[in-house]
Design a protein around this motif. Structure first.
Motif, PDB file in Angstrom:
ATOM      1  N   THR A  45       0.869  -1.176   0.137  1.00  0.00           N
ATOM      2  CA  THR A  45      -0.114  -0.017   0.069  1.00  0.00           C
ATOM      3  C   THR A  45       1.057   1.190   0.048  1.00  0.00           C
ATOM      4  O   THR A  45       0.204   2.314  -0.395  1.00  0.00           O
ATOM      5  CB  THR A  45      -0.914  -0.138   1.346  1.00  0.00           C
ATOM      6  N   VAL A  46       1.884   1.079   0.603  1.00  0.00           N
ATOM      7  CA  VAL A  46       2.881   2.312   0.553  1.00  0.00           C
ATOM      8  C   VAL A  46       3.069   3.233  -0.882  1.00  0.00           C
ATOM      9  O   VAL A  46       2.923   4.313  -0.827  1.00  0.00           O
ATOM     10  CB  VAL A  46       4.219   1.999   1.266  1.00  0.00           C
ATOM     11  N   PRO A  47       3.446   2.390  -1.711  1.00  0.00           N
ATOM     12  CA  PRO A  47       3.687   2.984  -3.136  1.00  0.00           C
ATOM     13  C   PRO A  47       2.375   3.685  -3.531  1.00  0.00           C
ATOM     14  O   PRO A  47       2.246   4.754  -4.287  1.00  0.00           O
ATOM     15  CB  PRO A  47       4.063   2.076  -3.936  1.00  0.00           C
ATOM     16  N   LEU A  48       1.162   3.118  -3.328  1.00  0.00           N
ATOM     17  CA  LEU A  48      -0.056   3.648  -3.606  1.00  0.00           C
ATOM     18  C   LEU A  48      -0.327   4.942  -2.702  1.00  0.00           C
ATOM     19  O   LEU A  48      -1.154   5.491  -3.587  1.00  0.00           O
ATOM     20  CB  LEU A  48      -1.265   2.738  -3.293  1.00  0.00           C
ATOM     21  N   VAL A  49       0.068   4.867  -1.572  1.00  0.00           N
ATOM     22  CA  VAL A  49       0.079   6.210  -0.816  1.00  0.00           C
ATOM     23  C   VAL A  49       0.790   7.337  -1.539  1.00  0.00           C
ATOM     24  O   VAL A  49       0.219   8.380  -1.365  1.00  0.00           O
ATOM     25  CB  VAL A  49       0.411   5.971   0.676  1.00  0.00           C
ATOM     26  N   VAL A  50       1.839   6.714  -1.830  1.00  0.00           N
ATOM     27  CA  VAL A  50       2.808   8.192  -2.599  1.00  0.00           C
ATOM     28  C   VAL A  50       2.269   8.522  -4.065  1.00  0.00           C
ATOM     29  O   VAL A  50       2.623   9.760  -4.496  1.00  0.00           O
ATOM     30  CB  VAL A  50       4.192   7.584  -2.562  1.00  0.00           C
ATOM     31  N   LEU A  51       1.719   7.651  -4.718  1.00  0.00           N
ATOM     32  CA  LEU A  51       1.263   7.851  -6.086  1.00  0.00           C
ATOM     33  C   LEU A  51       0.379   8.755  -6.375  1.00  0.00           C
ATOM     34  O   LEU A  51       0.615   9.797  -7.362  1.00  0.00           O
ATOM     35  CB  LEU A  51       0.642   6.530  -6.531  1.00  0.00           C
ATOM     36  N   PRO A  52      -0.565   9.178  -5.334  1.00  0.00           N
ATOM     37  CA  PRO A  52      -1.465  10.517  -6.050  1.00  0.00           C
ATOM     38  C   PRO A  52      -0.804  11.931  -6.006  1.00  0.00           C
ATOM     39  O   PRO A  52      -1.030  12.751  -6.813  1.00  0.00           O
ATOM     40  CB  PRO A  52      -2.618  10.379  -4.817  1.00  0.00           C
ATOM     41  N   LEU A  85       9.612  10.166  -9.804  1.00  0.00           N
ATOM     42  CA  LEU A  85      10.201   8.784  -9.890  1.00  0.00           C
ATOM     43  C   LEU A  85      11.031   8.323  -8.812  1.00  0.00           C
ATOM     44  O   LEU A  85      10.997   7.242  -8.205  1.00  0.00           O
ATOM     45  CB  LEU A  85      11.237   8.746 -11.169  1.00  0.00           C
ATOM     46  N   LEU A  86      11.721   9.391  -8.000  1.00  0.00           N
ATOM     47  CA  LEU A  86      12.460   9.287  -6.669  1.00  0.00           C
ATOM     48  C   LEU A  86      11.655   8.924  -5.715  1.00  0.00           C
ATOM     49  O   LEU A  86      11.782   7.890  -4.880  1.00  0.00           O
ATOM     50  CB  LEU A  86      13.501  10.372  -6.334  1.00  0.00           C
ATOM     51  N   SER A  87      10.488   9.440  -5.493  1.00  0.00           N
ATOM     52  CA  SER A  87       9.439   9.388  -4.500  1.00  0.00           C
ATOM     53  C   SER A  87       8.875   7.803  -4.608  1.00  0.00           C
ATOM     54  O   SER A  87       8.814   7.208  -3.434  1.00  0.00           O
ATOM     55  CB  SER A  87       8.536  10.395  -4.819  1.00  0.00           C
ATOM     56  N   GLU A  88       8.536   7.404  -5.868  1.00  0.00           N
ATOM     57  CA  GLU A  88       8.055   6.003  -6.060  1.00  0.00           C
ATOM     58  C   GLU A  88       9.210   5.033  -5.626  1.00  0.00           C
ATOM     59  O   GLU A  88       8.680   3.906  -5.132  1.00  0.00           O
ATOM     60  CB  GLU A  88       7.439   5.959  -7.292  1.00  0.00           C
ATOM     61  N   VAL A  89      10.182   5.366  -5.971  1.00  0.00           N
ATOM     62  CA  VAL A  89      11.481   4.229  -5.636  1.00  0.00           C
ATOM     63  C   VAL A  89      11.520   4.230  -4.174  1.00  0.00           C
ATOM     64  O   VAL A  89      11.736   2.948  -3.791  1.00  0.00           O
ATOM     65  CB  VAL A  89      12.635   4.757  -6.346  1.00  0.00           C
ATOM     66  N   LEU A  90      11.542   5.211  -3.622  1.00  0.00           N
ATOM     67  CA  LEU A  90      11.845   5.446  -2.114  1.00  0.00           C
ATOM     68  C   LEU A  90      10.441   4.783  -1.604  1.00  0.00           C
ATOM     69  O   LEU A  90      10.643   3.961  -0.427  1.00  0.00           O
ATOM     70  CB  LEU A  90      11.906   6.799  -1.600  1.00  0.00           C
ATOM     71  N   ALA A  91       9.433   4.691  -2.127  1.00  0.00           N
ATOM     72  CA  ALA A  91       8.374   4.056  -1.571  1.00  0.00           C
ATOM     73  C   ALA A  91       8.238   2.764  -1.533  1.00  0.00           C
ATOM     74  O   ALA A  91       7.656   1.732  -0.889  1.00  0.00           O
ATOM     75  CB  ALA A  91       6.824   4.698  -2.023  1.00  0.00           C
ATOM     76  N   PHE A  92       8.951   2.195  -2.782  1.00  0.00           N
ATOM     77  CA  PHE A  92       8.756   0.865  -2.999  1.00  0.00           C
ATOM     78  C   PHE A  92       9.906  -0.019  -2.142  1.00  0.00           C
ATOM     79  O   PHE A  92       9.723  -1.123  -2.178  1.00  0.00           O
ATOM     80  CB  PHE A  92       9.459   0.531  -4.435  1.00  0.00           C
ATOM     81  N   THR A  93      10.940   0.871  -1.568  1.00  0.00           N
ATOM     82  CA  THR A  93      11.732   0.201  -0.735  1.00  0.00           C
ATOM     83  C   THR A  93      10.873  -0.527   0.614  1.00  0.00           C
ATOM     84  O   THR A  93      11.619  -1.296   1.223  1.00  0.00           O
ATOM     85  CB  THR A  93      12.961   1.100  -0.204  1.00  0.00           C
ATOM     86  N   ALA A  94       9.811  -0.072   1.005  1.00  0.00           N
ATOM     87  CA  ALA A  94       8.995  -0.485   1.927  1.00  0.00           C
ATOM     88  C   ALA A  94       8.715  -2.031   1.563  1.00  0.00           C
ATOM     89  O   ALA A  94       8.379  -2.996   2.686  1.00  0.00           O
ATOM     90  CB  ALA A  94       7.857   0.227   2.059  1.00  0.00           C
ATOM     91  N   VAL A  95       8.505  -2.323   0.532  1.00  0.00           N
ATOM     92  CA  VAL A  95       8.246  -3.814   0.077  1.00  0.00           C
ATOM     93  C   VAL A  95       9.447  -4.582   0.629  1.00  0.00           C
ATOM     94  O   VAL A  95       9.291  -5.765   0.743  1.00  0.00           O
ATOM     95  CB  VAL A  95       7.989  -4.010  -1.661  1.00  0.00           C
ATOM     96  N   GLY A  96      10.689  -4.081   0.662  1.00  0.00           N
ATOM     97  CA  GLY A  96      11.986  -4.769   0.774  1.00  0.00           C
ATOM     98  C   GLY A  96      11.877  -5.406   2.219  1.00  0.00           C
ATOM     99  O   GLY A  96      12.354  -6.458   2.799  1.00  0.00           O
ATOM    100  N   LEU A  97      11.057  -4.681   3.044  1.00  0.00           N
ATOM    101  CA  LEU A  97      10.833  -5.027   4.389  1.00  0.00           C
ATOM    102  C   LEU A  97       9.794  -6.271   4.627  1.00  0.00           C
ATOM    103  O   LEU A  97       9.934  -6.817   5.779  1.00  0.00           O
ATOM    104  CB  LEU A  97      10.365  -3.845   5.552  1.00  0.00           C
ATOM    105  N   VAL A  98       9.513  -6.811   3.647  1.00  0.00           N
ATOM    106  CA  VAL A  98       8.749  -8.037   3.583  1.00  0.00           C
ATOM    107  C   VAL A  98       8.897  -8.818   2.589  1.00  0.00           C
ATOM    108  O   VAL A  98       8.628 -10.158   2.337  1.00  0.00           O
ATOM    109  CB  VAL A  98       7.031  -7.481   3.563  1.00  0.00           C
ATOM    110  N   ALA A  99       9.635  -8.665   1.809  1.00  0.00           N
ATOM    111  CA  ALA A  99      10.227  -9.553   0.600  1.00  0.00           C
ATOM    112  C   ALA A  99      11.232 -10.138   0.983  1.00  0.00           C
ATOM    113  O   ALA A  99      12.393  -9.802   1.593  1.00  0.00           O
ATOM    114  CB  ALA A  99      10.251  -8.582  -0.696  1.00  0.00           C
ATOM    115  N   ARG A 100      11.781 -11.130   0.017  1.00  0.00           N
ATOM    116  CA  ARG A 100      12.767 -11.997   0.214  1.00  0.00           C
ATOM    117  C   ARG A 100      14.437 -11.108   0.076  1.00  0.00           C
ATOM    118  O   ARG A 100      15.092 -11.208   0.677  1.00  0.00           O
ATOM    119  CB  ARG A 100      12.870 -13.282  -0.648  1.00  0.00           C
ATOM    120  N   TRP A 101      13.988 -10.282  -1.003  1.00  0.00           N
ATOM    121  CA  TRP A 101      15.366  -9.485  -1.236  1.00  0.00           C
ATOM    122  C   TRP A 101      15.681  -8.583  -0.285  1.00  0.00           C
ATOM    123  O   TRP A 101      16.802  -7.968  -0.271  1.00  0.00           O
ATOM    124  CB  TRP A 101      15.203  -8.848  -2.676  1.00  0.00           C
TER     125      TRP A 101
END
Length: 217
Positions: A45-52, A85-101
């Motif tokens: 949800t984090v990237p979706l919060v930043v997207l608007p 673009l930078l905002s979305e990349v930073l927001a996507f790093t939240a996925v790393g806290l739950v993903a294998r990578w």
């Protein structure tokens, strides 16, 4: 009529690009072991919060007068696109806290592939980021509310006539609908960081055994 042959990647006749895109999506979002479902939902949800807010900023590209002519159009356009673009990349790093990578360095990275990500290497910057984001956007919300009510800037100068909160109607609603969700970014990142820290415990750096068949890293 014969049905298309199915494989682990989908229909056998699916375009190769689609298969690679699907594989990349799984590699980016595949959860690590022990991640609860609620954490996966929050992270996605984090990237979706930043997207608007990014979509709202991109609208600046289509305005005729950017910053009153104080900045060249090409510079302003580049800044808006880069910030979005930078905002979305930073927001996507939240996925790393739950993903294998976020726990194991992907194998496409030389020298570090297959090693565990030190817990502190993820927790410390994530917590600092969560704190900064919470403070910045909480202050932003307060300032935006005050300027809307008083119709003046923080230094007392009147707001320009084209300021979003003075436009009225759907334009003002769209501005706040795009930026108010950013208040959630910091707290959501903080919750994910705490859950990551609890899950990882005292993990240390070291090589891992090769992933089992079908595991994507």
């Amino acid at each position: 009529m014969a049905r298309p042959t199915m494989t682990s990647e989908g229909p056998a006749h699916a375009p190769r690009g689609v298969g690679r895109l699907r594989q990349a999506w799984r590699a980016a979002h595949g959860p690590a072991a022990g991640v609860p479902r609620w954490a996966r939902r929050v992270a996605c949800t984090v990237p979706l919060v930043v997207l608007p807010s990014g979509i709202w900023r991109l609208g600046v590209l289509f305005t005729e007068d950017k910053r009153g002519g104080a900045i060249e159009d090409w510079a302003m356009n580049g800044y808006v696109v880069l910030l979005t673009l930078l905002s979305e990349v930073l927001a996507f790093t939240a996925v790393g806290l739950v993903a294998r990578w976020g726990e194991v360095v992907p194998r496409w990275m030389p020298w570090l592939r297959g090693r565990r990500v030190p817990t502190a290497a993820a927790v410390v910057p994530a917590m600092i980021g969560a704190t900064i984001l919470t403070l910045v956007f909480t202050v932003f919300t307060v300032v935006a509310t005050v300027t809307t009510v008083t119709r003046s800037k923080a230094n007392g100068d009147p707001l320009p006539a084209d300021f979003p909160s003075r436009a009225g109607g759907w334009e003002t609603f769209y501005f706040y609908a795009a930026y108010v969700p950013l208040v959630l970014w910091g707290p959501m990142l903080g919750i994910l960081t705490y859950a990551y820290w609890r899950r990882r415990g005292s993990a240390t750096t070291g090589p891992l055994l090769p992933p089992t068949s079908g595991t994507i890293t």
